[in-house]
Design an enzyme around this catalytic site. Structure first.
Site, mmCIF file in Angstrom:
data_model
loop_
_atom_site.group_PDB
_atom_site.id
_atom_site.type_symbol
_atom_site.label_atom_id
_atom_site.label_comp_id
_atom_site.label_asym_id
_atom_site.label_seq_id
_atom_site.Cartn_x
_atom_site.Cartn_y
_atom_site.Cartn_z
ATOM 1 C CD GLU B 145 21.630 -15.625 -9.898
ATOM 2 O OE1 GLU B 145 21.525 -16.996 -9.799
ATOM 3 O OE2 GLU B 145 20.861 -14.996 -10.349
ATOM 4 C CG HIS B 148 18.758 -19.047 -6.873
ATOM 5 N ND1 HIS B 148 17.522 -19.454 -6.577
ATOM 6 C CD2 HIS B 148 18.614 -17.884 -7.869
ATOM 7 C CE1 HIS B 148 16.602 -18.974 -6.947
ATOM 8 N NE2 HIS B 148 17.239 -17.933 -7.828
ATOM 9 C CD GLU B 242 13.921 -16.332 -8.898
ATOM 10 O OE1 GLU B 242 14.581 -15.393 -8.532
ATOM 11 O OE2 GLU B 242 14.360 -17.502 -9.305
#
Lengths: 188, 431
Positions: B145, B148, B242
């Site tokens: 995360e 990201h 991803e």
């Protein structure tokens, strides 16, 4: 009448100047990043220094006959706190890590500590602080590598040597037992 | 390691641009259908509505998203461990400030990151994730995360999901709703009129011919296939992200197995639950997406790449890209070349990992739980342990595209000679 004999060298000079400027700025940027990432480690090291007295205070009541290990940790902490330059600091902190690890292995012989709420909190804090030191060091080393690569590569190397950009040292792992996987778990 | 986001930018802009024009065209056609001659107004309306949504998303998107998911901001004293893990990973990524942390009351193990910039970013974690993962696995998920956030994926995916939703809304005008009447029990179809109007408009456009009517024809077709098309575009963009986030997570934690373990653990847990995904959250933001439409690459592919990477030192983006090629057989064209040049990331710092004993204890707990509580998974432990043995073994294992793992007999020199026993196609790639 355009005088090319002035314009061409002038343009080349300006171009050269601009590229020198760009590589100098690049070096400065990454040098600052090195400093900043070192400070990140420093913050965590300081946290660890502050954490140790609390931890000692918390476990003292349970561990009556372990004065040796307490003294060892306290001494290592003192050395680390008083270290002046960067390389001394790395050395001293490495020893403190070693001392803390042997302390932890002793603590594991006292299962009644696990019932102590305060101890559990401190345990998570210590574990996380050790991790944070590890990750901050990892980031620091990555940035130092970028910096050193840049410093030594063409054509930035000319600027680096002209403006005295010194090589930065990696934070290597010194003690042999520190090189092993840090096991900072109190539970089994 | 700093330029990981650059390369994706062109592709991202192309996707966003395509979706934007699609939206405008659909607005135009909708206007033409309901109020012939007023297509431009329809286009304007679509544009205004979209801009409004975008501005809303930009400033309030993460707040709305977190509220929709029922996220609650927590402080360190509420969950020191989670907080510490987030802090650790932010440090490892050189990300500052440290993102806010939210907890979502849900059994479904999942996590997502949101915000318009690293400065306003937040990470949300469900209680289910917290219960499912051990500390190392949590670290892997959080690292993903954080990646990201660091790669600025959060803003892009949020804006794109708003576009997709807008296109879906226009499309839904022309989708009949079939439902069963609660009192009479008869099937009823609602919303057939817009479709009839669109069909008659299509007919006149086909009759008229010319450039203008070509636009109409394309636009009317888009009304029906647009939502699907937007989804495909959206998911294509999110899948490469991803992989990049997985790669970064491996580099941050220096421990690819932690994320691989977490992904497997999450999918195992999710399979036991009735509801599989968090309502109200764009799928591409989650750590694991549902199988439908694949916002995320197949889980097996992701874990296979990470597992392949696990033993490697130094651990670099280059290594991940090579593992990606080995597993999928595709070239990692979405990888920024600059990151790939860095062969040496991770040579110096040691990896932190759970001892293998700890892992075994944890695995045993999971196995026991499954055997006791999930009688509908026969032979689970046997399959599971042979799976993990195959993973650890040095004998070669090929991952077929269909998801089967094929152990390669020692006498086979080339996997091209092997047919998969499951799908009977040539086995695709080795791990």
């Amino acid at each position: 009448m355009v005088d090319w004999s002035i314009i061409i060298p002038g343009a080349l000079g300006a171009l050269l100047f601009l590229s020198l400027m760009a590589s100098y700025n690049g070096l400065i940027r990454i040098k600052n990043l090195v400093e900043n990432s070192w400070n990140q480690i420093d913050v965590q090291l300081k946290r660890r220094h502050d954490l140790i007295p609390n931890l000692m205070e918390c476990v003292k009541g349970y561990m009556k006959h372990e004065d040796g290990i307490f003294a060892k940790v306290a001494q290592a902490r003192n050395l680390a706190q008083n270290a002046q330059n960067r390389s001394d600091k790395m050395e001293a902190e490495g020893q403190l890590t070693g001392a803390l690890m042997s302390f932890i292995s002793v603590v594991e012989a006292y299962p009644e500590l696990k019932a102590n709420q305060n101890f559990m909190v401190l345990q998570e804090e210590l574990k996380s602080t050790e991790n944070k030191i590890g990750f901050a060091r990892q980031y620091y080393n990555d940035v130092v590598m970028d910096y050193n690569n840049k410093r030594e590569s063409f054509p930035t190397m000319f600027i680096a040597s002209f403006c005295h950009f010194a090589e930065e040292a990696y934070w290597q792992i010194q003690a042999v037992d520190e090189r092993m996987v840090p096991k900072v778990s109190f539970s089994n | 390691m700093f330029e990981l986001t650059q390369k994706n930018l062109n592709r991202s802009l192309a996707v966003a641009g395509a979706m934007f024009w699609m939206l405008l065209l659909m607005g135009y056609v909708t206007g033409e259908i309901f109020f012939p001659g007023h297509g431009l107004e329809g286009m304007g309306l679509a544009f205004v509505a979209f801009s409004f949504l975008c501005i809303m998303t930009y400033y309030e998107g993460s707040t709305l998203l977190l509220r929709a998911a029922g996220g609650k901001a927590i402080e360190k004293k509420h969950s020191p461990e989670l907080f510490n893990v987030v802090e650790e990973m932010a440090i490892a990524a050189g990300l500052s400030p440290i993102p806010k942390v939210y907890i979502i009351k849900s059994d479904i193990p999942n996590a997502f990151a949101t915000g318009r910039s690293p400065e306003t970013a937040a990470i949300a974690v469900t209680e289910g994730l917290f219960d499912t993962c051990n500390r190392d696995q949590l670290q892997g998920v959080i690292a993903h995360e954080i990646a990201h956030i660091k790669h600025h994926d959060i803003l892009y995916m949020t804006v794109l999901s708003v576009m997709m939703a807008s296109i879906g809304h226009i499309g839904s005008i022309f989708r009949p709703q079939v439902y069963r009447d609660r009192w009479t029990g008869r099937r009823r179809v609602v919303g057939g009129a817009p479709i009839r109007m669109a069909a008659s408009r299509l007919q006149t456009a086909l009759k008229a011919g010319g450039a203008g009517s070509l636009i109409m024809v394309v636009g009317i077709l888009l009304l029906f296939v647009g939502p699907l098309l937007a989804k495909i575009l959206y998911f294509a963009g999110s899948r490469t992200r991803e992989f990049l986030a997985d790669a970064a997570a491996a580099v941050y934690t220096r421990n690819p197995s932690s994320l691989a373990d977490a992904l497997e653990e999450i999918s195992r847990k999710t399979a036991t639950l009735h509801h599989k995904s968090l309502p109200g959250i764009p799928k591409a933001l989650l750590i694991v997406g549902p199988a439908l439409f694949h916002t995320h690459p197949p889980l097996e592919e992701r874990t296979a790449i990470l597992r392949k990477l696990a033993g490697e030192r130094p651990l670099s983006y280059r290594g991940y890209a090579d593992a990606y090629t080995d597993v999928t057989g595709k070239s990692p064209s979405f990888f920024p070349s600059q990151a790939l040049e860095d062969l040496t990331v991770g040579t110096i710092a040691p990896a932190q990992s759970t001892s293998s004993k700890q892992k075994q204890v944890h695995q045993k707990k999971v196995d026991d739980f499954v055997e006791e509580n999930m009688p509908w998974v026969p032979g689970y432990r046997v399959r599971r342990s042979s799976d993990s043995k195959m993973m650890e073994d040095t004998t070669k294992v090929a991952n077929c595209r269909c998801g089967a793992k094929v152990q390669i007999p020692p006498h086979v020199s080339s996997i091209l000679d092997l047919a998969c026993p499951n799908c009977h196609q040539p086995v695709y790639s080795t791990t």
